[in-house]
Write an enzyme that holds these catalytic residues in place. Structure first.
Site, short mmCIF file in Angstrom:
data_model
loop_
_atom_site.label_atom_id
_atom_site.label_comp_id
_atom_site.label_asym_id
_atom_site.label_seq_id
_atom_site.Cartn_x
_atom_site.Cartn_y
_atom_site.Cartn_z
N GLU A 137 0.68 -1.33 -0.20
CA GLU A 137 0.04 0.30 0.18
C GLU A 137 1.15 1.43 0.16
O GLU A 137 1.53 1.71 0.69
CB GLU A 137 -1.17 -0.39 1.08
CG GLU A 137 -1.85 -1.28 0.99
CD GLU A 137 -2.11 -1.74 2.57
OE1 GLU A 137 -1.90 -0.90 3.28
OE2 GLU A 137 -3.12 -2.26 2.74
N GLU A 179 -4.86 -6.80 2.64
CA GLU A 179 -3.10 -7.42 3.05
C GLU A 179 -3.30 -8.80 2.67
O GLU A 179 -2.31 -9.64 2.26
CB GLU A 179 -2.97 -7.02 4.72
CG GLU A 179 -2.75 -5.51 4.35
CD GLU A 179 -3.84 -4.83 4.74
OE1 GLU A 179 -4.65 -4.94 4.54
OE2 GLU A 179 -3.44 -3.54 5.04
N PHE A 224 1.95 -0.79 8.82
CA PHE A 224 2.34 -1.26 10.25
C PHE A 224 2.01 -2.81 10.62
O PHE A 224 1.40 -3.61 10.05
CB PHE A 224 0.92 0.07 11.16
CG PHE A 224 1.60 0.95 10.95
CD1 PHE A 224 1.70 2.28 11.97
CD2 PHE A 224 0.90 1.43 9.35
CE1 PHE A 224 1.49 3.45 11.53
CE2 PHE A 224 0.96 3.05 10.01
CZ PHE A 224 1.15 3.54 10.50
N ALA A 225 2.63 -3.27 11.30
CA ALA A 225 3.62 -4.55 11.81
C ALA A 225 1.64 -4.42 12.65
O ALA A 225 0.94 -5.43 12.09
CB ALA A 225 4.24 -4.38 13.03
N ASP A 226 1.00 -3.46 13.28
CA ASP A 226 -0.15 -3.81 13.52
C ASP A 226 -1.40 -4.66 13.11
O ASP A 226 -2.12 -4.55 13.38
CB ASP A 226 -0.99 -1.95 13.94
CG ASP A 226 0.67 -1.43 14.79
OD1 ASP A 226 0.60 -1.06 15.98
OD2 ASP A 226 1.53 -1.50 14.65
N PHE A 227 -1.02 -3.95 11.73
CA PHE A 227 -2.44 -4.61 10.52
C PHE A 227 -1.98 -5.68 10.57
O PHE A 227 -2.65 -6.92 9.73
CB PHE A 227 -2.06 -3.65 9.62
CG PHE A 227 -2.21 -2.29 9.66
CD1 PHE A 227 -2.20 -1.30 10.66
CD2 PHE A 227 -1.35 -0.90 8.29
CE1 PHE A 227 -2.46 -0.11 10.77
CE2 PHE A 227 -2.39 0.09 8.91
CZ PHE A 227 -2.31 -0.07 9.27
N HIS A 238 -1.20 1.69 15.59
CA HIS A 238 -0.12 1.57 15.47
C HIS A 238 1.18 2.57 15.91
O HIS A 238 2.26 3.37 15.57
CB HIS A 238 -0.77 3.44 14.14
CG HIS A 238 -1.83 3.50 13.84
ND1 HIS A 238 -3.19 2.97 14.23
CD2 HIS A 238 -2.29 3.12 12.67
CE1 HIS A 238 -3.83 3.45 13.41
NE2 HIS A 238 -3.49 3.33 11.83
#
Lengths: 345, 324
Positions: A40, A71, A94-97, A140
């Site tokens: 993205e 994703e 973001f790793a958070d995703f 985030h």
């Protein structure tokens, strides 16, 4: 060429971590037509955290591919392309995703090689931004590398500086395994975020690899081993410089990768110092800090002359308000207190 | 349809059924008198594809070994129809060292890179990797096609819809196949899906969608021909739903107490139906039926003997092969 020590770069050319990362990607894209980037905002934007700046202009939209916010589909597609022998670099912004696509990462990317009895390789690099310190809130700001490192089948690299960012990226792209490349926003050298002074540093111009699985002694010392990674390396170095005036000589070990974890370097260091502090920006429980202490204890608890100490995010979501966030991150203040603690002062 | 093609479709369906019946036999042979799912020469969950042969036979007849197939937790019919090595596939089901995955995968995780075959045990999650295989074919200028298979229960998963969108957006050479066997384990389609044909969902992604009724292998063959041709010529993906039949349980050991349609199931078995159709059309005679059964049995029993001869993997090697 291979860089195994943090002090190896002899060049005077200085780059930000993000530019060093991009330089490695570009060189590998030049070298190997099968390397391409997808994610993205990796195209015209150049990556929200500048991880792909300039690649679209240089390689065009066929090899630097903006994806929908989808994703599962595009990381899965990267996995399938890798199965067919291409070498995709897919960015999870973001790793958070990870929650929206973890099945592809954990049940597919990480397991296909094993399930296939080694007959199918998945040479993919999954890049992802981690870390807090700028009030981006609980969804985030996480590091989560302990979660990825916990699950077998993925290498996990965590560069802390520009030279390593380049060399680890080159190694990751050339690796025949899935590699999760976790870069901290605070070391990228972004103009729109408080910049760690070491987020710009010397980077050799030629291609080189930093081997995955080899920690670096970022600062040699004799009194206490500070094992840490990513942005926290810099906080640890700052504290070490400061405490040298108090006659405390910290050895800072930059892990550089979590899978494989360079247990030998940690043990050798602890063998010299007798004291261990682990600094980790991920959550405290069931994670990197506990793992490192366990490895030392398993091998030889007698190495330790004092109980080990850890500075990590207490088991709370990352708070928003600046004061609250600073209270949970592994700041220099917390590291300093912990060093005094392990030194018995 | 020409006689040779019809015979090929029939013989493929017979081979698949023969294989599934043999696995059924082997699976249960050493789980008596008390069924223990983890016991026996073939342990673990076992999802057999009897009744769904027309889907695999019809679709894979349009493919070559240069095309990719990603199958589901119920993969045997597609593996066989796509030409996966039967010996090594069977050895993997038995968990032996000569298996496709050297005993690391099992029956839901069959990978044969020689024919670009893989499967996933996670509902709908085999779709995204198929996109990437199609992308690789597209990038490399081959005319390869990726066939991505799920069941009708998967059509309500996010991965299904994300994949359709991305494939259509990038005009990827993919054929999405939905096997509607009417049951997501114990939940009937009527309780899971708000529309009667998943093929209608193709419209939301700007691709052709088609539903084949009656578990017709020739209907599948024809619909797949169009979808594969469209993908092969660069026109993009298609969605093909087939109304098929789960002849047996979701997995072996499933008592199917929930299933109120059981009485009608034998009468819907596609194999005797197709055999009768071909006999009536003069395509099949007794000799051809006998020979198809004998050939299939010989291949299947040979594969099972191969699997049984193959050693079990050494426990001390369990941690090998995590990384390349």
């Amino acid at each position: 060429m291979s860089l195994t020590d943090a002090s190896a770069p002899t060049t005077t050319r200085r780059l930000s971590t993000s530019k060093a990362m991009v330089e490695a990607i570009a060189a590998e894209m030049d070298r190997d037509q099968d390397v391409f980037v997808m994610g993205e905002d990796v195209g015209a934007y150049g990556g929200i955290f500048s991880s792909t700046t300039g690649l679209l202009d240089r390689f065009g939209p066929q090899r630097v591919v903006d994806t929908p916010i989808s994703e599962t589909a595009f990381i899965g597609a990267a996995i399938g392309a890798a199965v067919e022998g291409m070498r995709p670099i897919a960015e999870l912004m973001f790793a958070d995703f990870f929650g929206v696509c973890m099945d592809q990462i954990y049940n597919h990317m990480a397991k296909i090689h094993y399930e296939s009895g080694g007959n199918v390789r998945v040479p993919i690099v999954l890049t992802t931004a981690v870390g807090g310190g700028y009030s981006d809130g609980a969804q985030h700001s996480q590091c989560l590398w302990g979660t990825f490192a916990h699950l077998p089948g993925m290498k996990v690299v965590v560069p802390s500086n520009p030279a390593d960012a380049k060399g680890l990226m080159t190694s990751a792209i050339r690796d025949d395994n899935p590699v999760v490349y976790m870069f901290h926003k605070g070391i990228m050298g972004l103009p729109w975020m408080a910049k760690n002074p070491r987020s710009v540093g010397p980077v050799p111009e030629e291609d080189y690899e930093v081997p995955i699985g080899k920690a670096a002694i970022a600062r040699p010392g004799t009194d206490v081993t500070v094992a840490t990674l990513s942005l926290s390396v810099h906080h640890a170095l700052d504290v070490a410089d400061e405490l040298a005036g108090d006659d405390i000589d910290c050895e800072v070990v930059d892990l550089r990768s979590l899978v494989p974890l360079d247990t030998d370097t940690i043990l050798e260091s602890v063998g010299r110092t007798g004291r261990l502090l682990v600094v980790d920006e991920d959550y405290r429980s069931f994670g990197v800090s506990g793992e490192i202490i366990a490895r030392v204890a398993e091998r030889d608890p007698g190495l330790l002359t004092a109980p080990p100490v850890r500075v990590a995010v207490p088991d709370v979501p990352i708070p928003y308000a600046r004061g609250l966030e600073d209270a949970v991150l592994p700041t220099a203040d917390r590291i300093r207190s912990a060093v005094f603690g392990v030194m018995g002062r | 349809m020409d006689t040779a093609t019809r015979l090929d479709l029939y013989r493929m369906m017979v081979l698949i059924r023969t294989f599934e019946e043999a696995i059924l036999r082997e699976y249960h042979a050493d789980k008596k008198p008390v069924f223990d799912i983890g016991a026996g020469a073939i342990p673990g969950e076992m999802h057999l594809s009897a009744g769904q042969e027309p889907v695999a036979a019809g679709v894979c007849a349009q493919l070559t070994s240069a095309d990719a197939v990603t199958a589901t937790h119920r993969p045997h019919h597609f593996a066989i129809a796509h030409g996966v090595d039967l010996h090594r596939m069977t050895a993997e089901i038995f968990g032996r060292v000569d298996g496709l995955g050297k005993g690391r995968g099992g029956h839901m995780h069959l990978f044969d890179p020689d024919v670009h075959f893989s499967c996933s045990g996670i509902i709908a999650e085999g779709y995204p990797p198929a996109l990437g295989q199609a992308l690789a074919f597209q990038r490399r200028g081959t005319d390869g096609v990726a066939v991505a298979v799920t069941g009708e229960g998967a059509a309500n998963q996010g991965a299904f819809h994300e994949s359709l969108n991305l494939a259509a957006l990038w005009k990827l050479p993919v054929v999405f196949v939905v096997e509607d066997n009417e049951w997501g384990i114990s939940v009937p389609r009527s309780a899971s899906t708000c529309i009667t044909s998943n093929a209608d969902r193709a419209a939301a992604y700007g691709m052709p969608g088609r539903r084949v009724e009656d578990n017709s292998v020739e209907g599948v063959h024809q619909a797949a021909a169009e979808a594969v041709a469209r993908a092969r010529t660069g026109e993009g993906p298609s969605l093909l739903e087939v109304h098929t039949l789960r002849l047996w349980g979701h997995f072996e050991g499933d008592p199917q107490a929930y299933r109120h349609d059981l009485d009608g199931v034998p009468g819907r078995d596609p194999l005797p139906t197709y055999e009768q159709e071909l006999r009536s059309a003069g395509v099949l005679d007794e000799a051809a039926v006998t020979s198809a059964a004998a050939d299939a049995s010989e291949r299947v029993e040979d594969a099972i003997a191969f699997a049984r001869r193959s050693p079990a993997p050494a426990p001390k090697e369990a941690a090998d092969l995590v990384f390349a």
